[in-house]
Design a protein around this motif. Structure first.
Motif, PDB file in Angstrom:
ATOM      1  N   PRO A  95      35.286  -5.318 -18.133  1.00 40.26           N
ATOM      2  CA  PRO A  95      35.034  -6.690 -18.589  1.00 40.26           C
ATOM      3  C   PRO A  95      35.019  -7.646 -17.399  1.00 40.26           C
ATOM      4  O   PRO A  95      35.396  -7.283 -16.277  1.00 40.26           O
ATOM      5  CB  PRO A  95      36.224  -6.966 -19.512  1.00 40.26           C
ATOM      6  N   ALA A  96      34.608  -8.864 -17.647  1.00 45.55           N
ATOM      7  CA  ALA A  96      34.454  -9.845 -16.572  1.00 45.55           C
ATOM      8  C   ALA A  96      35.748 -10.057 -15.800  1.00 45.55           C
ATOM      9  O   ALA A  96      35.722 -10.288 -14.585  1.00 45.55           O
ATOM     10  CB  ALA A  96      33.962 -11.169 -17.157  1.00 45.55           C
ATOM     11  N   GLU A  97      36.882  -9.947 -16.493  1.00 43.28           N
ATOM     12  CA  GLU A  97      38.181 -10.212 -15.838  1.00 43.28           C
ATOM     13  C   GLU A  97      38.472  -9.221 -14.709  1.00 43.28           C
ATOM     14  O   GLU A  97      39.262  -9.520 -13.810  1.00 43.28           O
ATOM     15  CB  GLU A  97      39.310 -10.144 -16.869  1.00 43.28           C
ATOM     16  N   PHE A  98      37.859  -8.045 -14.731  1.00 43.58           N
ATOM     17  CA  PHE A  98      38.151  -7.011 -13.736  1.00 43.58           C
ATOM     18  C   PHE A  98      37.059  -6.876 -12.673  1.00 43.58           C
ATOM     19  O   PHE A  98      37.082  -5.933 -11.878  1.00 43.58           O
ATOM     20  CB  PHE A  98      38.349  -5.658 -14.420  1.00 43.58           C
ATOM     21  N   ARG A  99      36.154  -7.811 -12.620  1.00 39.81           N
ATOM     22  CA  ARG A  99      35.017  -7.626 -11.716  1.00 39.81           C
ATOM     23  C   ARG A  99      35.301  -8.058 -10.279  1.00 39.81           C
ATOM     24  O   ARG A  99      34.411  -8.042  -9.438  1.00 39.81           O
ATOM     25  CB  ARG A  99      33.799  -8.344 -12.280  1.00 39.81           C
ATOM     26  N   ASN A 100      36.562  -8.420  -9.998  1.00 41.59           N
ATOM     27  CA  ASN A 100      36.993  -8.549  -8.608  1.00 41.59           C
ATOM     28  C   ASN A 100      37.621  -7.256  -8.098  1.00 41.59           C
ATOM     29  O   ASN A 100      38.059  -7.193  -6.949  1.00 41.59           O
ATOM     30  CB  ASN A 100      38.004  -9.694  -8.471  1.00 41.59           C
ATOM     31  N   SER A 101      37.667  -6.256  -8.957  1.00 38.75           N
ATOM     32  CA  SER A 101      38.245  -4.972  -8.582  1.00 38.75           C
ATOM     33  C   SER A 101      37.241  -4.152  -7.780  1.00 38.75           C
ATOM     34  O   SER A 101      36.055  -4.470  -7.722  1.00 38.75           O
ATOM     35  CB  SER A 101      38.677  -4.200  -9.836  1.00 38.75           C
ATOM     36  N   ALA A 102      37.745  -3.080  -7.183  1.00 37.99           N
ATOM     37  CA  ALA A 102      36.902  -2.207  -6.373  1.00 37.99           C
ATOM     38  C   ALA A 102      37.486  -0.797  -6.405  1.00 37.99           C
ATOM     39  O   ALA A 102      38.595  -0.577  -6.896  1.00 37.99           O
ATOM     40  CB  ALA A 102      36.831  -2.711  -4.931  1.00 37.99           C
ATOM     41  N   VAL A 103      36.733   0.129  -5.889  1.00 36.90           N
ATOM     42  CA  VAL A 103      37.234   1.481  -5.629  1.00 36.90           C
ATOM     43  C   VAL A 103      37.101   1.725  -4.140  1.00 36.90           C
ATOM     44  O   VAL A 103      36.022   1.548  -3.561  1.00 36.90           O
ATOM     45  CB  VAL A 103      36.462   2.546  -6.439  1.00 36.90           C
ATOM     46  N   LEU A 104      38.212   2.083  -3.510  1.00 38.77           N
ATOM     47  CA  LEU A 104      38.252   2.308  -2.068  1.00 38.77           C
ATOM     48  C   LEU A 104      38.203   3.803  -1.780  1.00 38.77           C
ATOM     49  O   LEU A 104      38.939   4.583  -2.384  1.00 38.77           O
ATOM     50  CB  LEU A 104      39.535   1.724  -1.475  1.00 38.77           C
ATOM     51  N   LEU A 105      37.346   4.186  -0.854  1.00 36.83           N
ATOM     52  CA  LEU A 105      37.253   5.566  -0.385  1.00 36.83           C
ATOM     53  C   LEU A 105      37.487   5.521   1.125  1.00 36.83           C
ATOM     54  O   LEU A 105      36.555   5.332   1.905  1.00 36.83           O
ATOM     55  CB  LEU A 105      35.885   6.162  -0.736  1.00 36.83           C
ATOM     56  N   GLU A 106      38.739   5.672   1.524  1.00 41.63           N
ATOM     57  CA  GLU A 106      39.121   5.486   2.925  1.00 41.63           C
ATOM     58  C   GLU A 106      39.006   6.802   3.691  1.00 41.63           C
ATOM     59  O   GLU A 106      39.484   7.841   3.238  1.00 41.63           O
ATOM     60  CB  GLU A 106      40.559   4.968   3.019  1.00 41.63           C
ATOM     61  N   SER A 107      38.407   6.730   4.860  1.00 39.86           N
ATOM     62  CA  SER A 107      38.298   7.910   5.711  1.00 39.86           C
ATOM     63  C   SER A 107      38.621   7.536   7.151  1.00 39.86           C
ATOM     64  O   SER A 107      37.836   6.850   7.813  1.00 39.86           O
ATOM     65  CB  SER A 107      36.889   8.506   5.645  1.00 39.86           C
ATOM     66  N   TYR A 108      39.766   7.982   7.597  1.00 39.44           N
ATOM     67  CA  TYR A 108      40.169   7.817   8.996  1.00 39.44           C
ATOM     68  C   TYR A 108      40.075   9.177   9.667  1.00 39.44           C
ATOM     69  O   TYR A 108      40.266  10.214   9.025  1.00 39.44           O
ATOM     70  CB  TYR A 108      41.600   7.287   9.075  1.00 39.44           C
ATOM     71  N   SER A 109      39.789   9.199  10.942  1.00 41.53           N
ATOM     72  CA  SER A 109      39.750  10.487  11.621  1.00 41.53           C
ATOM     73  C   SER A 109      41.121  11.151  11.522  1.00 41.53           C
ATOM     74  O   SER A 109      42.151  10.480  11.528  1.00 41.53           O
ATOM     75  CB  SER A 109      39.321  10.316  13.082  1.00 41.53           C
ATOM     76  N   THR A 110      41.117  12.461  11.400  1.00 37.02           N
ATOM     77  CA  THR A 110      42.362  13.183  11.116  1.00 37.02           C
ATOM     78  C   THR A 110      42.704  14.238  12.163  1.00 37.02           C
ATOM     79  O   THR A 110      43.585  15.062  11.940  1.00 37.02           O
ATOM     80  CB  THR A 110      42.273  13.867   9.743  1.00 37.02           C
ATOM     81  N   ASN A 111      42.011  14.202  13.295  1.00 34.88           N
ATOM     82  CA  ASN A 111      42.167  15.270  14.284  1.00 34.88           C
ATOM     83  C   ASN A 111      43.623  15.534  14.639  1.00 34.88           C
ATOM     84  O   ASN A 111      44.129  16.654  14.528  1.00 34.88           O
ATOM     85  CB  ASN A 111      41.370  14.923  15.543  1.00 34.88           C
ATOM     86  N   ARG A 112      44.329  14.496  15.091  1.00 29.77           N
ATOM     87  CA  ARG A 112      45.718  14.672  15.518  1.00 29.77           C
ATOM     88  C   ARG A 112      46.647  14.882  14.322  1.00 29.77           C
ATOM     89  O   ARG A 112      47.628  15.629  14.433  1.00 29.77           O
ATOM     90  CB  ARG A 112      46.165  13.446  16.320  1.00 29.77           C
ATOM     91  N   VAL A 113      46.338  14.285  13.196  1.00 33.77           N
ATOM     92  CA  VAL A 113      47.189  14.443  12.007  1.00 33.77           C
ATOM     93  C   VAL A 113      47.333  15.916  11.658  1.00 33.77           C
ATOM     94  O   VAL A 113      48.433  16.414  11.392  1.00 33.77           O
ATOM     95  CB  VAL A 113      46.606  13.669  10.807  1.00 33.77           C
ATOM     96  N   GLY A 114      46.210  16.636  11.661  1.00 33.78           N
ATOM     97  CA  GLY A 114      46.231  18.042  11.296  1.00 33.78           C
ATOM     98  C   GLY A 114      46.808  18.960  12.352  1.00 33.78           C
ATOM     99  O   GLY A 114      47.171  20.105  12.040  1.00 33.78           O
ATOM    100  N   GLU A 115      46.897  18.498  13.594  1.00 34.70           N
ATOM    101  CA  GLU A 115      47.463  19.324  14.660  1.00 34.70           C
ATOM    102  C   GLU A 115      48.991  19.391  14.588  1.00 34.70           C
ATOM    103  O   GLU A 115      49.597  20.306  15.144  1.00 34.70           O
ATOM    104  CB  GLU A 115      47.044  18.770  16.022  1.00 34.70           C
ATOM    105  N   ILE A 116      49.605  18.423  13.933  1.00 41.38           N
ATOM    106  CA  ILE A 116      51.062  18.369  13.847  1.00 41.38           C
ATOM    107  C   ILE A 116      51.514  19.251  12.691  1.00 41.38           C
ATOM    108  O   ILE A 116      50.997  19.133  11.575  1.00 41.38           O
ATOM    109  CB  ILE A 116      51.529  16.911  13.645  1.00 41.38           C
ATOM    110  N   PRO A 117      52.457  20.168  12.913  1.00 40.47           N
ATOM    111  CA  PRO A 117      52.862  21.108  11.846  1.00 40.47           C
ATOM    112  C   PRO A 117      53.307  20.392  10.574  1.00 40.47           C
ATOM    113  O   PRO A 117      54.040  19.403  10.626  1.00 40.47           O
ATOM    114  CB  PRO A 117      54.020  21.879  12.500  1.00 40.47           C
ATOM    115  N   SER A 118      52.874  20.912   9.444  1.00 41.15           N
ATOM    116  CA  SER A 118      53.172  20.287   8.165  1.00 41.15           C
ATOM    117  C   SER A 118      54.659  20.255   7.862  1.00 41.15           C
ATOM    118  O   SER A 118      55.141  19.342   7.177  1.00 41.15           O
ATOM    119  CB  SER A 118      52.438  21.023   7.044  1.00 41.15           C
ATOM    120  N   ASP A 119      55.393  21.246   8.357  1.00 44.63           N
ATOM    121  CA  ASP A 119      56.823  21.294   8.041  1.00 44.63           C
ATOM    122  C   ASP A 119      57.676  20.465   8.991  1.00 44.63           C
ATOM    123  O   ASP A 119      58.901  20.432   8.862  1.00 44.63           O
ATOM    124  CB  ASP A 119      57.320  22.739   8.022  1.00 44.63           C
TER     125      ASP A 119
END
Length: 499
Positions: free
Chosen positions: A373-397
């Motif tokens: 409805p009109a009341e929600f038309r300031n809303s959006a859907v965000l699809l964020e993508s940041y590079s993840t190279n270093r994130v994945g290199e760090i052990p998950s545990d």
């Protein structure tokens, strides 16, 4: 740089004594409490302008109730405030950027609010390798201060959020491909526990240090964080941004291009992008438009290999520019004066972790948005993508953050004028979009803690590995046995039992 604090034994003794005292706030105890605070601390009571300013939230749908607000200026102020709240059988809750939108905040009643914005100092130490950051500083202030000293670190994508709180839940944003998550930058933290004890948490206390990097909201209030910082160099200093605006029918083509980047064998650490579904009634009164921001670090322009495919799609509008780290968020409206930082609207985020774009489910999302409805038309859907190279290199545990494999962060971003009669419908729409996006991920639902809305399971927030949850629950019982820090994605219920 660190202040002296109560010893553990003294603080524990004070806790025992004060909890046996009168549970009603008396004039004498209130006066004694105020006299115990530092000269720069302030106490705000309901009805005052200061109280109103301190309690206004980014999302107006979250309504914690406070009996008073203490604007703290020192770590000792935090300790005294927690001890006072405990003595009067009142919950306490820290306020910094005030951006969390979880429904758990609505469980805060007759509380003492600990307003952290008076603790916003930052100092560069260790010959420029780290910085000491107080618990009330905002993300944009960290970027600006470090930039003036030719330094930078991993920072989140919104200037007006608190800097320290996102660290406790992982922290996504610019530079994570080079340096890791915000929590990966943490060297040590000063933390006040639920009993008023102030401690230093670092590698000398490995279990708790592990826990606060991903689940830290459960264990204490961080008054100061020491984080890694890095020299600005030509390869990381400049940021080129190109935005392309399309009608909804181009969505499949847009995400198909982006998927080639996600699956590339040698994914560039310099390339980031940000997709938004939002409404522009001048373009289409019914369907959302599709925007993709292509962001490239260390160049005067985004390389043509990343922009040419979008130019060939004949966008309805384009926008581009060269900026620095602090200016990137201006393009997405998340700078300090941007629309994404305006307070007073009802807002909520509902996060979904994904690895690639699933066009069929995203088409269903757009179809759902057309029914807003009109009341929600300031809303959006965000699809964020940041590079993840270093994130994945760090052990998950190595930290409590459970989702190092996640490549994309999706979320409906419901935004509307404060109106309680619309809340249930907004919740329904956001849930439908979330469930649709989950279907497209082809994996168990993983929810980013910092965006959590309040109906997620512990496994969805903190991971499905039994050892991970067992470790967190054990530490929760040790450091917060009475659930004082249960107002944000709690690990255990107030009864100490798993949720």
């Amino acid at each position: 740089m660190l202040r002296n604090t109560l010893s553990t034994a003294t603080a524990l003794a004070a806790y025992v004594v004060t909890t046996q005292a009168s549970l009603n706030m008396s004039d004498s105890s209130f006066k004694l409490f105020k006299s115990s605070l530092s000269q720069l601390a302030e106490v705000y009571l309901p009805g005052s302008e200061e109280f109103a300013n301190a309690t206004v939230r980014w999302g107006a749908g979250q309504t914690p109730h406070y009996d008073m607000i203490v604007k703290v200026a020192t770590e000792e102020d935090v300790q005294e405030t927690i001890l006072y709240a405990n003595a009067n059988d009142k919950p306490f809750h820290a306020i910094s950027g005030a951006h969390a939108t979880t429904t758990y905040l609505n469980n805060i009643t007759n509380a003492v609010g600990i307003f952290m914005r008076g603790m916003n100092d930052i100092f560069i130490v260790d010959d420029g390798d780290t910085a000491l950051i107080q618990g009330g500083i905002l993300n944009g202030d960290v970027i600006d201060f470090l930039g003036l000293h030719d330094k930078q670190t991993m920072t989140t994508a919104c200037a007006c959020v608190g800097y320290v709180s996102p660290i406790l839940g992982g922290g996504h944003g610019w530079n994570q491909g080079r340096y890791g998550l915000a929590s990966d930058q943490l060297v040590s933290a000063r933390m006040v526990l639920a009993n008023g004890t102030a401690i230093t948490v670092n590698e000398s206390s490995p279990d708790l240090f592990w826990a606060i990097r991903g689940a830290g909201h459960n264990f204490g209030l961080v008054t100061q964080a020491e984080i890694k910082i890095y020299d600005k160099k030509p390869v990381v200093d400049g940021w080129a941004v190109s935005g392309y605006f399309f009608t909804h029918d181009k969505m499949e083509d847009v995400v198909a291009v982006a998927n080639t980047w996600m699956t590339a064998a040698n994914r560039s650490v310099s390339l980031e992008h940000y997709v938004v579904f939002s409404f522009d009634p001048e373009v289409d009164p019914v369907n959302p438009i599709v925007i993709i921001w292509v962001i490239y670090q260390g160049a005067d322009t985004v390389p043509a290999q990343y922009t040419d495919p979008f130019v060939a799609m004949s966008p309805i509008n384009t926008e581009s520019g060269i900026t620095d780290l602090g200016g990137v968020s201006r393009f997405t409206g998340a700078d300090i004066d941007g629309p994404s930082c305006t307070k007073g609207y009802t807002r909520s985020l509902v996060p979904v972790s994904a690895d690639t774009y699933d066009a069929p489910s995203l088409r269903e999302v757009i179809d759902i948005m057309t029914t807003f409805p009109a009341e929600f038309r300031n809303s959006a859907v965000l699809l964020e993508s940041y590079s993840t190279n270093r994130v994945g290199e760090i052990p998950s545990d190595s930290t409590a953050y459970p989702d190092r494999d996640g490549q994309l962060l999706f979320s409906p971003f419901m935004t509307y004028d404060k109106n309680a009669s619309l809340d249930a419908l907004a919740w329904k729409y956001a849930g439908e979009i979330r469930d649709t996006m989950i279907k497209g991920t082809n994996k168990p639902y993983e929810s980013y803690i910092n965006y959590a809305r309040g109906d997620e399971t512990t496994e969805q927030l903190y991971g499905y590995e039994p050892w991970r949850l067992e470790k967190l629950r054990k530490l929760k019982k040790e450091y917060d046995p009475f659930g004082k820090f249960n107002f944000f994605a709690p690990i255990l219920g107030e009864d100490g039992q798993p949720l």
